[in-house]
Design an enzyme around this catalytic site. Structure first.
Site, PDB file in Angstrom:
ATOM      1  N   HIS A  61      -1.741   4.730   5.477  1.00  0.00           N
ATOM      2  CA  HIS A  61      -1.115   3.830   6.451  1.00  0.00           C
ATOM      3  C   HIS A  61      -1.359   2.407   5.945  1.00  0.00           C
ATOM      4  O   HIS A  61      -2.448   1.854   6.168  1.00  0.00           O
ATOM      5  CB  HIS A  61      -1.760   3.989   7.833  1.00  0.00           C
ATOM      6  CG  HIS A  61      -1.680   5.371   8.400  1.00  0.00           C
ATOM      7  ND1 HIS A  61      -0.706   5.766   9.291  1.00  0.00           N
ATOM      8  CD2 HIS A  61      -2.470   6.464   8.222  1.00  0.00           C
ATOM      9  CE1 HIS A  61      -0.900   7.038   9.640  1.00  0.00           C
ATOM     10  NE2 HIS A  61      -1.965   7.481   9.002  1.00  0.00           N
ATOM     11  N   PHE A  62      -0.375   1.818   5.282  1.00  0.00           N
ATOM     12  CA  PHE A  62      -0.595   0.497   4.666  1.00  0.00           C
ATOM     13  C   PHE A  62      -0.171  -0.670   5.564  1.00  0.00           C
ATOM     14  O   PHE A  62      -0.222  -1.822   5.154  1.00  0.00           O
ATOM     15  CB  PHE A  62       0.058   0.422   3.282  1.00  0.00           C
ATOM     16  CG  PHE A  62      -0.752   1.091   2.194  1.00  0.00           C
ATOM     17  CD1 PHE A  62      -2.073   1.461   2.392  1.00  0.00           C
ATOM     18  CD2 PHE A  62      -0.198   1.340   0.939  1.00  0.00           C
ATOM     19  CE1 PHE A  62      -2.834   2.064   1.383  1.00  0.00           C
ATOM     20  CE2 PHE A  62      -0.939   1.943  -0.081  1.00  0.00           C
ATOM     21  CZ  PHE A  62      -2.253   2.305   0.144  1.00  0.00           C
ATOM     22  N   ARG A  63       0.289  -0.384   6.777  1.00  0.00           N
ATOM     23  CA  ARG A  63       0.387  -1.397   7.851  1.00  0.00           C
ATOM     24  C   ARG A  63       1.447  -2.469   7.695  1.00  0.00           C
ATOM     25  O   ARG A  63       1.551  -3.346   8.555  1.00  0.00           O
ATOM     26  CB  ARG A  63      -0.964  -2.109   8.062  1.00  0.00           C
ATOM     27  CG  ARG A  63      -2.175  -1.198   8.212  1.00  0.00           C
ATOM     28  CD  ARG A  63      -2.065  -0.320   9.406  1.00  0.00           C
ATOM     29  NE  ARG A  63      -3.310   0.356   9.750  1.00  0.00           N
ATOM     30  CZ  ARG A  63      -3.355   1.463  10.473  1.00  0.00           C
ATOM     31  NH1 ARG A  63      -2.251   2.038  10.902  1.00  0.00           N
ATOM     32  NH2 ARG A  63      -4.491   2.028  10.778  1.00  0.00           N
ATOM     33  N   ASN A  93       4.126   4.498  10.949  1.00  0.00           N
ATOM     34  CA  ASN A  93       3.684   3.848  12.192  1.00  0.00           C
ATOM     35  C   ASN A  93       3.306   2.384  11.960  1.00  0.00           C
ATOM     36  O   ASN A  93       2.191   1.956  12.237  1.00  0.00           O
ATOM     37  CB  ASN A  93       2.541   4.625  12.855  1.00  0.00           C
ATOM     38  CG  ASN A  93       1.347   4.834  11.947  1.00  0.00           C
ATOM     39  OD1 ASN A  93       1.479   4.823  10.730  1.00  0.00           O
ATOM     40  ND2 ASN A  93       0.186   5.023  12.525  1.00  0.00           N
ATOM     41  N   HIS A 178       1.744  15.468  12.351  1.00  0.00           N
ATOM     42  CA  HIS A 178       0.428  15.253  12.967  1.00  0.00           C
ATOM     43  C   HIS A 178       0.397  16.156  14.198  1.00  0.00           C
ATOM     44  O   HIS A 178       1.115  15.917  15.172  1.00  0.00           O
ATOM     45  CB  HIS A 178       0.290  13.783  13.356  1.00  0.00           C
ATOM     46  CG  HIS A 178      -0.998  13.451  14.043  1.00  0.00           C
ATOM     47  ND1 HIS A 178      -1.828  12.442  13.610  1.00  0.00           N
ATOM     48  CD2 HIS A 178      -1.598  13.976  15.135  1.00  0.00           C
ATOM     49  CE1 HIS A 178      -2.885  12.371  14.414  1.00  0.00           C
ATOM     50  NE2 HIS A 178      -2.769  13.281  15.347  1.00  0.00           N
ATOM     51  N   HIS A 233      -3.783  16.640   7.841  1.00  0.00           N
ATOM     52  CA  HIS A 233      -5.205  16.612   8.252  1.00  0.00           C
ATOM     53  C   HIS A 233      -5.603  17.723   9.227  1.00  0.00           C
ATOM     54  O   HIS A 233      -5.911  17.474  10.387  1.00  0.00           O
ATOM     55  CB  HIS A 233      -5.606  15.247   8.807  1.00  0.00           C
ATOM     56  CG  HIS A 233      -4.601  14.530   9.668  1.00  0.00           C
ATOM     57  ND1 HIS A 233      -3.868  15.160  10.634  1.00  0.00           N
ATOM     58  CD2 HIS A 233      -4.229  13.229   9.701  1.00  0.00           C
ATOM     59  CE1 HIS A 233      -3.093  14.281  11.232  1.00  0.00           C
ATOM     60  NE2 HIS A 233      -3.284  13.097  10.672  1.00  0.00           N
ATOM     61  N   ASP A 304      -5.478   9.825   4.531  1.00  0.00           N
ATOM     62  CA  ASP A 304      -5.212   9.263   5.862  1.00  0.00           C
ATOM     63  C   ASP A 304      -5.792   7.852   5.962  1.00  0.00           C
ATOM     64  O   ASP A 304      -6.292   7.460   7.020  1.00  0.00           O
ATOM     65  CB  ASP A 304      -5.770  10.175   6.964  1.00  0.00           C
ATOM     66  CG  ASP A 304      -5.209   9.829   8.341  1.00  0.00           C
ATOM     67  OD1 ASP A 304      -4.254   9.040   8.420  1.00  0.00           O
ATOM     68  OD2 ASP A 304      -5.736  10.345   9.334  1.00  0.00           O
ATOM     69  N   HIS A 308      -8.541  -0.501   9.992  1.00  0.00           N
ATOM     70  CA  HIS A 308      -8.587  -1.385  11.158  1.00  0.00           C
ATOM     71  C   HIS A 308      -9.695  -2.394  10.866  1.00  0.00           C
ATOM     72  O   HIS A 308     -10.675  -2.057  10.177  1.00  0.00           O
ATOM     73  CB  HIS A 308      -8.933  -0.616  12.430  1.00  0.00           C
ATOM     74  CG  HIS A 308      -7.933   0.445  12.798  1.00  0.00           C
ATOM     75  ND1 HIS A 308      -6.699   0.156  13.337  1.00  0.00           N
ATOM     76  CD2 HIS A 308      -7.989   1.799  12.693  1.00  0.00           C
ATOM     77  CE1 HIS A 308      -6.042   1.284  13.560  1.00  0.00           C
ATOM     78  NE2 HIS A 308      -6.796   2.293  13.165  1.00  0.00           N
TER      79      HIS A 308
HETATM   80  O1  DOR Z   1      -6.979   8.135  13.045  1.00  0.00           O
HETATM   81  C1  DOR Z   1      -5.802   7.921  12.829  1.00  0.00           C
HETATM   82  N1  DOR Z   1      -5.366   6.686  12.523  1.00  0.00           N
HETATM   83  N2  DOR Z   1      -4.923   8.934  12.893  1.00  0.00           N
HETATM   84  C2  DOR Z   1      -3.594   8.710  12.870  1.00  0.00           C
HETATM   85  O2  DOR Z   1      -2.846   9.638  13.037  1.00  0.00           O
HETATM   86  C3  DOR Z   1      -3.058   7.350  12.723  1.00  0.00           C
HETATM   87  C4  DOR Z   1      -4.028   6.484  12.063  1.00  0.00           C
HETATM   88  C5  DOR Z   1      -3.647   5.019  12.131  1.00  0.00           C
HETATM   89  O3  DOR Z   1      -2.519   4.692  11.794  1.00  0.00           O
HETATM   90  O4  DOR Z   1      -4.495   4.213  12.506  1.00  0.00           O
END
Ligand code: DOR
Length: 440
Positions: A61-63, A93, A178, A233, A304, A308
């Site tokens: 997830h590179f945001r 996402n 997921h 996962h 995964d 954050h």
């Molecule tokens: O822990 C998680 N963080 N699981 C996910 O499915 C999404 C991910 C995130 O994008 O932070």
């Protein structure tokens, strides 16, 4: 003449693990065998090193766009290259979510000239685009369709059974999912309401039945829609038992975190920094995942990588977001497991190179074979190092494995013949390209 020879290493090839030089020309593998370094413009001395097909991380997830304070395509792919990873599949996402061809194109544009490694982007399924995904899933640079059956970070969610069936029926490519049951998550949410709730309750709220229910339902849908699915996962013994009965239609991912950490110890030591979805569970589930790795049930590893900031993670549970970084630590952690005898180097390589290529139809990647892209991960199996927060290139600046001593470390990353990381330093300029998929 070659552009580059990787000389004197022990290579993991389709023929076995053997001493072999690798000659590279125009970004491709042009020779495997005993080569004279004089035949190349450049040589890398790989004596004492193992040469693996480039490691591919099929879940990050590179945001970018929208949450660049956590990560962006430049920092995320730099972390990948530093960790020995040559290619990534990025999740949808972001903000906005990647749910249209325009959003996909925008990501590809942003990656051009900024990504250090090769990349593909998932399209996120939603009730709004469910009927169009079949037309869009084969667009250039698209890894396929990703479905969130349970809410996690972001707003993407398909919790309606009819919509899920529609999504499954409209496409052909392997669909990544997921699997957590949204209704059960809602029912049990009260377990973590209130003040002073411990993150150790995370696996109680999102319990093993939450995962099993969703996976069981998904497998039924896959069967009735005759659609290949990829269960991301996987975390429970129960799901592994089920998945073993659906090998013709379902593939299985596990993460290095779920293979390494266990509850309750991880929550006592790391608090919310151990919080992710689906959760880290007790050691008996971790053992079931290892058994599934040993018995060939697991097809690939995904980190995964879900960064954050510390500020976000320091919020009291459950306001703290779920997820932890992982793209840079995947290789060292797993090499440590190799050294501890939990899996062979060849099995690791199958999970991170040939496995992803086989599942997703990656064109000319995932093996050290003539004519294939010269993607290589050079590793020192004997190096003893400590994983530290300082080493982490992700914008989040931390890892749950800070302070962990490991044996085994990536020493060079080659993407299509270009050295992008050598002895811990990024090299040259970012030149990652969109991944190509056979038949798309
Ligand atoms: O822990 C998680 N963080 N699981 C996910 O499915 C999404 C991910 C995130 O994008 O932070």
């Amino acid at each position: 003449m070659f552009d580059l020879i990787v000389k004197g290493g022990i290579a993991v090839t389709p023929n076995g693990t053997e001493s072999a030089d690798i000659g590279i020309r125009s970004g491709r593998i042009a020779a495997i065998g005993s080569l004279d370094a004089g035949q190349a413009e450049q040589a890398i001395d790989a004596k004492g090193l193992h040469v693996l097909p480039g490691v591919i991380d099929t879940q990050v997830h590179f945001r970018e766009p929208g949450m660049e304070h956590k990560e962006d395509l430049s920092t995320g792919t730099a972390a990948a290259a530093l960790g020995g990873v040559v290619a990534i599949f990025d999740m949808p996402n972001t903000k906005p979510s990647t749910t249209t061809p325009e959003a996909l194109k925008e990501k590809l544009k942003r990656a051009q000239g900024r990504a250090w490694v090769d990349h593909a982007f998932y399209l996120g399924a939603s009730p709004d685009n469910a009927s169009q995904l079949g037309q869009w899933e084969s667009l250039p640079g698209c890894a396929g369709v990703k479905v969130f059956m349970g809410s996690s970070t972001g707003s993407l969610l398909v919790d309606d059974k009819q919509v899920l069936l529609q999504v499954a029926r409209t496409g052909k490519r392997r669909m990544a999912v997921h699997a957590e049951d949204e209704a059960r998550l809602k029912e049990r949410r009260h377990l973590v309401d209130g003040d002073k709730v411990s993150p150790a309750l995370h696996p109680l709220w999102r319990d093993e039945e939450t995962a099993r229910l969703a996976t069981a339902h998904l497998l039924e849908i896959a069967r009735s829609a005759n659609r290949l699915v990829h269960v991301l996962h996987v975390t429970t013994a129960q799901e592994m038992e089920l998945l073993a009965q659906y090998r013709d239609i379902a593939s299985v991912e596990v993460t290095p975190q779920h293979l390494t950490l266990a509850a309750p110890e991880c929550y006592e030591r790391l608090g919310t920094y151990a919080q992710m979805n689906p959760p880290i569970r007790e050691a008996r589930h971790r053992e079931a995942l290892w058994q599934a790795v040993r018995q060939g049930l697991v097809d690939c590893l995904g980190s995964d990588h879900a960064p954050h900031t510390r500020e976000e993670k320091d919020k009291p549970y459950p306001q703290s977001p779920s997820g932890m970084p992982g793209v840079q630590t995947l290789v060292p952690l797993m090499l440590d497991h190799v050294n501890a005898g939990r899996l062979s180097l060849e099995r690791f390589s199958d999970l991170t190179s040939a496995g992803p290529a086989r599942l997703f139809g990656l064109a000319a990647k995932g093996r050290i074979a003539l004519g294939y892209d010269a993607d290589l991960t050079l590793v020192d199996l004997k190096a003893k190092k400590t994983i530290t927060n300082q080493w982490i290139a992700s914008r989040c600046g931390w890892t749950p494995f800070d302070g962990m001593q490991v044996t085994g470390w990536p020493t060079a990353t080659l993407v299509r013949g270009s050295v992008v990381m050598f002895e811990g330093q990024l090299q040259g300029l970012p030149s990652g390209q969109p991944l190509r998929f056979s038949g798309c």
